[in-house]
Motif scaffolding. Structure first.
Motif, mmCIF file in Angstrom:
data_model
loop_
_atom_site.group_PDB
_atom_site.id
_atom_site.type_symbol
_atom_site.label_atom_id
_atom_site.label_comp_id
_atom_site.label_asym_id
_atom_site.label_seq_id
_atom_site.Cartn_x
_atom_site.Cartn_y
_atom_site.Cartn_z
ATOM 1 N N ILE A 135 0.837 -1.213 0.000
ATOM 2 C CA ILE A 135 0.000 0.000 0.000
ATOM 3 C C ILE A 135 0.870 1.260 0.000
ATOM 4 C CG2 ILE A 135 -1.639 1.354 1.384
ATOM 5 C CD1 ILE A 135 -3.030 -1.252 2.137
ATOM 6 N N SER A 139 1.811 3.768 -3.512
ATOM 7 C CA SER A 139 1.487 5.188 -3.424
ATOM 8 C C SER A 139 2.584 6.078 -4.018
ATOM 9 C CB SER A 139 1.293 5.503 -1.939
ATOM 10 O OG SER A 139 0.653 6.691 -1.764
ATOM 11 N N GLY A 166 0.251 9.588 8.301
ATOM 12 C CA GLY A 166 0.273 8.376 7.452
ATOM 13 C C GLY A 166 1.348 8.557 6.392
ATOM 14 N N GLU A 189 3.121 7.417 11.390
ATOM 15 C CA GLU A 189 2.812 6.230 10.582
ATOM 16 C C GLU A 189 2.340 5.117 11.520
ATOM 17 O OE1 GLU A 189 2.446 5.162 7.293
ATOM 18 O OE2 GLU A 189 2.006 3.308 8.363
ATOM 19 N N LEU A 190 1.177 4.557 11.209
ATOM 20 C CA LEU A 190 0.553 3.539 12.062
ATOM 21 C C LEU A 190 1.285 2.200 12.014
ATOM 22 C CD1 LEU A 190 -2.019 2.753 13.731
ATOM 23 C CD2 LEU A 190 -3.077 2.107 11.574
ATOM 24 N N GLU A 214 2.489 5.768 15.486
ATOM 25 C CA GLU A 214 1.267 5.751 16.293
ATOM 26 C C GLU A 214 0.047 5.986 15.401
ATOM 27 O OE1 GLU A 214 0.991 8.818 19.286
ATOM 28 O OE2 GLU A 214 1.150 10.414 17.819
ATOM 29 N N ASP A 215 -1.120 5.814 15.992
ATOM 30 C CA ASP A 215 -2.371 6.077 15.293
ATOM 31 C C ASP A 215 -2.577 7.593 15.269
ATOM 32 O OD1 ASP A 215 -5.001 6.395 14.504
ATOM 33 O OD2 ASP A 215 -5.662 4.562 15.507
ATOM 34 N N ALA A 216 -2.758 8.136 14.065
ATOM 35 C CA ALA A 216 -2.906 9.597 13.943
ATOM 36 C C ALA A 216 -4.080 10.119 14.762
ATOM 37 C CB ALA A 216 -3.090 9.965 12.484
ATOM 38 N N ASN A 232 -1.873 12.581 3.027
ATOM 39 C CA ASN A 232 -1.694 12.192 1.627
ATOM 40 C C ASN A 232 -2.099 10.741 1.399
ATOM 41 O OD1 ASN A 232 -0.683 14.683 0.989
ATOM 42 N ND2 ASN A 232 1.466 14.085 1.163
ATOM 43 N N ASN A 233 -3.048 10.550 0.537
ATOM 44 C CA ASN A 233 -3.457 9.199 0.105
ATOM 45 C C ASN A 233 -3.867 8.299 1.261
ATOM 46 O OD1 ASN A 233 -2.886 9.632 -2.675
ATOM 47 N ND2 ASN A 233 -0.700 9.340 -2.276
ATOM 48 N N ASN A 234 -4.525 8.834 2.249
ATOM 49 C CA ASN A 234 -4.942 7.926 3.329
ATOM 50 C C ASN A 234 -6.259 8.283 4.009
ATOM 51 O OD1 ASN A 234 -3.994 10.077 4.800
ATOM 52 N ND2 ASN A 234 -2.037 9.088 5.259
ATOM 53 N N PHE A 237 -8.659 5.492 4.943
ATOM 54 C CA PHE A 237 -8.440 4.597 6.089
ATOM 55 C C PHE A 237 -9.341 4.968 7.271
ATOM 56 C CE2 PHE A 237 -4.484 3.548 3.958
ATOM 57 C CZ PHE A 237 -4.268 2.234 4.333
ATOM 58 N N PHE A 238 -9.876 6.186 7.256
ATOM 59 C CA PHE A 238 -10.665 6.667 8.387
ATOM 60 C C PHE A 238 -12.145 6.672 7.992
ATOM 61 C CE2 PHE A 238 -6.431 8.504 8.473
ATOM 62 C CZ PHE A 238 -6.017 8.272 9.778
HETATM 63 C C1 LIG Z 1 -1.443 4.778 0.776
HETATM 64 S S1 LIG Z 1 -0.265 5.024 2.022
HETATM 65 C C2 LIG Z 1 0.248 6.679 1.685
HETATM 66 C C3 LIG Z 1 1.639 6.978 2.130
HETATM 67 C C4 LIG Z 1 2.123 8.407 1.839
HETATM 68 N N1 LIG Z 1 1.348 9.374 2.551
HETATM 69 C C5 LIG Z 1 2.105 8.699 0.362
HETATM 70 O O1 LIG Z 1 1.247 9.463 -0.082
HETATM 71 O O2 LIG Z 1 2.969 8.173 -0.357
HETATM 72 C C6 LIG Z 1 -1.250 5.245 3.484
HETATM 73 C C7 LIG Z 1 -0.457 5.136 4.761
HETATM 74 O O3 LIG Z 1 -1.281 5.606 5.855
HETATM 75 C C8 LIG Z 1 -1.000 4.804 6.993
HETATM 76 N N2 LIG Z 1 -2.122 4.904 7.958
HETATM 77 C C9 LIG Z 1 -3.352 4.369 7.837
HETATM 78 N N3 LIG Z 1 -4.107 4.645 8.920
HETATM 79 C C10 LIG Z 1 -3.335 5.384 9.756
HETATM 80 C C11 LIG Z 1 -3.537 5.954 11.045
HETATM 81 N N4 LIG Z 1 -4.702 5.803 11.688
HETATM 82 N N5 LIG Z 1 -2.528 6.642 11.609
HETATM 83 C C12 LIG Z 1 -1.325 6.773 10.969
HETATM 84 N N6 LIG Z 1 -1.072 6.233 9.746
HETATM 85 C C13 LIG Z 1 -2.059 5.556 9.141
HETATM 86 C C14 LIG Z 1 -0.835 3.413 6.394
HETATM 87 O O4 LIG Z 1 -0.156 2.528 7.272
HETATM 88 C C15 LIG Z 1 -0.073 3.708 5.098
HETATM 89 O O5 LIG Z 1 1.314 3.615 5.253
#
Ligand SMILES: C[S@@+](CC[C@H](N)C(=O)[O-])C[C@H]1O[C@@H](n2cnc3c(N)ncnc32)[C@H](O)[C@@H]1O
Length: 336
Positions: A135, A139, A166, A189-190, A214-216, A232-234, A237-238
């Motif tokens: 993942i 990205s 993330g 980063e989680l 940690e969890d954002a 960015n790109n995440n 996930f939420f």
């Molecule tokens: C698709 S990747 C994007 C990485 C980077 N931001 C980029 O654009 O290249 C999403 C990242 O968000 C992280 N992530 C997901 N949920 C998260 C959370 N609750 N807290 C911190 N990081 C999280 C994932 O582990 C993953 O590495």
């Protein structure tokens, strides 16, 4: 022939061609054939290099890679074409991870769609290879579209401290620190395996950059305050409720007039009439794949992100579609 049948046959043929491209490129990555074919080689040369391989299949692979314009052929020997060379060049910039996702995860995931859709099977879970590697690495492929915009934004707004939520492999933090000498950054980063890799990729910055695993949703004030906070790109996930919680939390971490940036591919329902590549199809397919997983609803649409930013009290919302509409970058100012 009936026009509907003709159209269907056309789709089936182009599907075969696209599947052929996927399987040939992925096999070339796994067996390192793109590198070996940077030098001109015949079937016999390759068979001699790999005496235990199946020569009939190798012959078919070469022929298919030639048909797909990934190899050129001169008498009996093959070599990477411009396209084949690009495959090898961009392999570590997200391409290999993306193709691995398609072959090993999208294919078996979508094969379960009838059970998932009719609720006769449990939703999927991302396996560790996806979470720890594919993942965040896939990205990286959007960097050529994202970076020019982000760089301009950072220089124009004169950011001094950036929080990257993330942060994945740490790519954008690295590029930001490289191009803005006084900038400092924190990445959250989680996933611990991804966070370790981000630390490794960014360790040359010393105290200018910190990667926190940690969890954002739990990011606290001990991180300090920031001029910009990037997601960015995440955002997918939420859940919608978590997005509100996250943005309300981030408010506390932004300096007065600080900016929040949300980069996301979007789900779109309306077909676009003027587009260079039919990227909307692949984007909605990505949303579809994400939604097959437990706890995920797919990609948001533009209105959802706007409403989220407005609900958090943000002002000056700007939405910038990136080239080929691969993603949109939303920027807004947080309330003071
Ligand atoms: C698709 S990747 C994007 C990485 C980077 N931001 C980029 O654009 O290249 C999403 C990242 O968000 C992280 N992530 C997901 N949920 C998260 C959370 N609750 N807290 C911190 N990081 C999280 C994932 O582990 C993953 O590495």
């Amino acid at each position: 022939m009936e026009p509907g049948m003709l159209a269907l046959l056309g789709r089936a043929i182009s599907l075969m061609e696209n599947l052929g491209f996927l399987w040939v490129v992925q096999t070339g990555f796994e067996l390192d054939l793109w590198r070996e074919l940077e030098e001109r080689r015949s079937l016999e040369d390759l068979a001699a290099l790999h005496p235990t391989w199946d020569k009939v299949l190798l012959d078919h692979w070469l022929e298919q890679a030639f048909c797909q314009e990934l190899l050129t052929k001169d008498n009996l020997s093959y070599r990477v074409s411009k396209l084949g060379r690009a495959v090898q060049t961009y392999r570590s910039q997200g391409l290999e991870a993306m193709f691995q996702e398609f072959v090993h995860h999208w294919n078996p995931g979508f094969a379960k769609l009838p059970q998932l859709l009719s609720r006769q099977g449990k939703k999927l879970n991302f396996d560790p290879k996806m979470e720890e590697e594919l993942i965040s690495q896939a990205s990286l492929a959007s960097e050529p579209f994202v970076w020019p915009f982000l760089k301009h934004k950072c220089q124009k707004s004169k950011w001094q401290r950036v929080l990257d939520i993330g942060c994945g492999e740490g790519l954008y933090l690295n590029k930001l620190l490289e191009s803005c000498p006084s900038l400092r950054g924190v990445g959250i980063e989680l996933n611990p395996v991804v966070a370790d890799r981000a630390r490794k990729h960014t360790r040359s910055w010393g105290s200018r950059l910190e990667i926190v695993c940690e969890d954002a949703l739990h990011a606290g004030e001990e991180l300090g305050t920031f001029d910009a906070c990037l997601l960015n790109n995440n955002i997918y996930f939420f859940s919608p409720e978590e997005r509100k919680e996250l943005l309300n939390n981030l408010k506390r971490l932004l300096k007065p007039a600080g900016e929040i940036g949300i980069l996301s591919a979007l789900r779109q329902n309306e077909p676009q009439f003027r587009r260079v590549f039919p990227t909307q199809v692949s984007r909605n397919l990505m949303s579809f794949f994400i939604a097959c997983h437990e706890g995920f609803e797919g990609l948001p649409n533009e209105d959802e992100i706007r409403e989220l930013l407005l609900a958090t009290g943000c002002t000056n919302i700007e939405v910038t579609p990136l080239p080929f509409l691969v993603s949109h970058y939303f920027f807004a100012r947080m309330p003071n």
